[in-house]
Write a protein that holds these residues in place. Structure first.
Motif, mmCIF file in Angstrom:
data_model
loop_
_atom_site.group_PDB
_atom_site.id
_atom_site.type_symbol
_atom_site.label_atom_id
_atom_site.label_comp_id
_atom_site.label_asym_id
_atom_site.label_seq_id
_atom_site.Cartn_x
_atom_site.Cartn_y
_atom_site.Cartn_z
ATOM 1 N N ASP A 1 6.059 11.141 4.711
ATOM 2 C CA ASP A 1 5.186 10.844 3.484
ATOM 3 C C ASP A 1 4.839 12.387 3.133
ATOM 4 N N GLY A 2 4.210 12.616 2.064
ATOM 5 C CA GLY A 2 3.767 13.923 1.767
ATOM 6 C C GLY A 2 2.826 14.621 2.687
ATOM 7 N N ASN A 3 1.836 13.799 3.181
ATOM 8 C CA ASN A 3 1.096 14.239 4.014
ATOM 9 C C ASN A 3 1.598 14.773 5.608
ATOM 10 N N VAL A 4 2.631 14.001 5.815
ATOM 11 C CA VAL A 4 3.230 14.258 7.266
ATOM 12 C C VAL A 4 4.027 15.386 6.982
ATOM 13 N N LYS A 5 4.958 15.456 5.882
ATOM 14 C CA LYS A 5 5.674 16.860 5.491
ATOM 15 C C LYS A 5 4.742 18.028 5.830
ATOM 16 N N SER B 1 0.757 -1.152 -0.071
ATOM 17 C CA SER B 1 -0.161 -0.050 -0.076
ATOM 18 C C SER B 1 0.952 1.011 0.067
ATOM 19 N N GLU B 2 1.834 1.347 0.756
ATOM 20 C CA GLU B 2 2.852 2.566 0.953
ATOM 21 C C GLU B 2 3.426 2.766 -0.349
ATOM 22 N N ILE B 3 3.804 1.587 -1.148
ATOM 23 C CA ILE B 3 4.436 1.800 -2.592
ATOM 24 C C ILE B 3 3.439 2.430 -3.650
ATOM 25 N N MET B 4 2.204 1.903 -3.723
ATOM 26 C CA MET B 4 1.260 2.279 -4.264
ATOM 27 C C MET B 4 0.692 3.762 -4.050
ATOM 28 N N LEU B 5 0.735 4.327 -2.722
ATOM 29 C CA LEU B 5 0.344 5.292 -2.338
ATOM 30 C C LEU B 5 1.466 6.375 -2.788
ATOM 31 N N GLN B 6 2.648 6.252 -3.094
ATOM 32 C CA GLN B 6 3.732 7.327 -3.356
ATOM 33 C C GLN B 6 3.027 7.981 -4.734
#
Ligand code: SF4
Length: 359
Positions: A142-146, A40-45
């Motif tokens: 990830d983008g949200n956390v940044k 899921s993490e790879i797909m969500l990139q």
């Protein structure tokens, strides 16, 4: 001491919010395993949740475990990835599945440093696998956390810059708690995805509002800093869409590295003048007529590609299956509609097939 207090306060408020408002129905949140979290993490990139959900479900149906993924052909993995883009993600997924089976007896290592040695797994993905699936304290970014951290602490600069990324990693590590780390990781991603959104943050509902520096400045959307804009160069290519009497199309497998590596595509030439010679050399056939279809633009992160499709009909049976072979695997050939739908295809090839009603 102040830092410890800040850490407790940040995580506690976030977890309190998550207990009420967090997302719990995403497919990768059910039956959590390192394998499911990793995929899921790879797909969500670089891809939206709504786009990823059907791909994830389909992928899990076909490859329910890392061993099944490792045992598949690269073609099949790329086929399931068709339309998601950034195909190096799929190739790395496949390579990593094989490494896990062969080097780690089929188990994901419980160590972020070891996870980071695997193809396609960076620090943030390693942190997500370790925290969500193993309960190990490890930060993610990830983008949200940044976005959440850059706003909460008014961190200037584009996160792609090393100095900015370093500050954000420090903050990510600072706030990650020792307990409930899986929930915390999910919570900070959820906050970024649902409240602290890119263009319309819903600060009035945010549990971090009282300490958020960007909110205090009335300037949340100024953070994080934007990527410096540059004008993308434009390249052009001519795609030869060769069709035979049986309505099969000629496709070639692209080299393993580079743009669309390992995917099946139409032969690419520089200009129309090269078509007759290509047809003779590759198909041993003459071209009667060349029809130029409307061009199509595909944009990569670093350039635009203007594609000119040239449709040719070749009076040749599909008996001549393969022009070239490498290690017994066909690298080019006539393909029926059924064969094409089982291959990994670049997005513009799928678009051309649909627009031109080729299959
Ligand atoms: S208060 Fe607003 S800007 Fe700050 S973290 Fe919350 S949603 Fe984001």
């Amino acid at each position: 001491m102040a830092i410890l207090k800040e850490q407790a306060s940040f995580a506690d408020r976030l977890l309190g919010w998550f207990d009420v408002w967090g997302r719990r129905d995403l497919p990768w949140q059910k039956g959590i395993t390192p394998y499911r979290v990793w995929v899921s993490e790879i797909m969500l990139q670089q891809t939206q949740v709504a786009t990823v959900i059907p791909y994830f479900e389909h992928f899990m149906q076909r490859f329910p475990s890392v061993a099944e993924l490792a045992g598949a052909s690269e073609d099949e993995v790329l086929n399931l990835w068709t339309g998601l883009g950034y195909y190096s993600r799929a190739r790395n997924l496949h390579k990593t599945a094989r490494r896990i089976v062969h080097d780690f007896a089929g188990e994901f290592p419980r160590d972020t440093a070891l996870l980071e040695t695997l193809p396609g797994i960076g620090r943030s993905t390693a942190g997500a696998i370790a925290s969500i699936a193993m309960g190990i304290r490890a930060p993610i970014l990830d983008g949200n956390v940044k976005r959440v951290l850059a706003r909460h602490h008014c961190v200037d600069g584009w996160p792609g810059k090393t100095a900015t990324a370093k500050k954000l990693w420090f903050l990510a590590d600072l706030h990650t708690p020792e307990i409930r780390v899986a929930d915390y990781t999910q919570a900070i991603m959820d906050l970024g995805a649902t409240l602290c959104t890119r263009s319309r943050p819903d600060c009035d509902r945010c549990p971090m509002q009282t300490s958020c520096e960007a909110y205090a400045l009335n300037s949340p959307t100024s953070f994080p800093g934007k990527k410096p804009k540059k004008v993308l160069p434009v390249k052009s290519a001519l795609f030869v869409i060769a069709r035979n009497a049986e309505n099969a199309l000629w496709l070639e497998k692209r080299p393993p590295s580079g743009i669309w590596g390992g995917l099946w595509s139409f032969p690419e030439l520089q200009s129309e003048d090269q078509i007759a010679e290509w047809c003779q050399r590759t198909l041993n056939a003459d071209v009667d007529c060349i029809e130029l279809a409307p061009p199509l633009r595909h944009t990569f992160s670093h350039f635009h590609l203007d594609i000119q499709p040239a449709i040719i009909t070749v009076c040749q049976s599909s008996q001549r299956q393969h022009a070239t072979q490498v290690n017994d695997a066909p690298q080019a050939g006539w393909m029926s509609k059924t064969a094409i739908t089982q291959k990994g295809l670049p997005a513009p090839v799928v678009r051309l097939m649909n627009v031109l009603a080729l299959v």
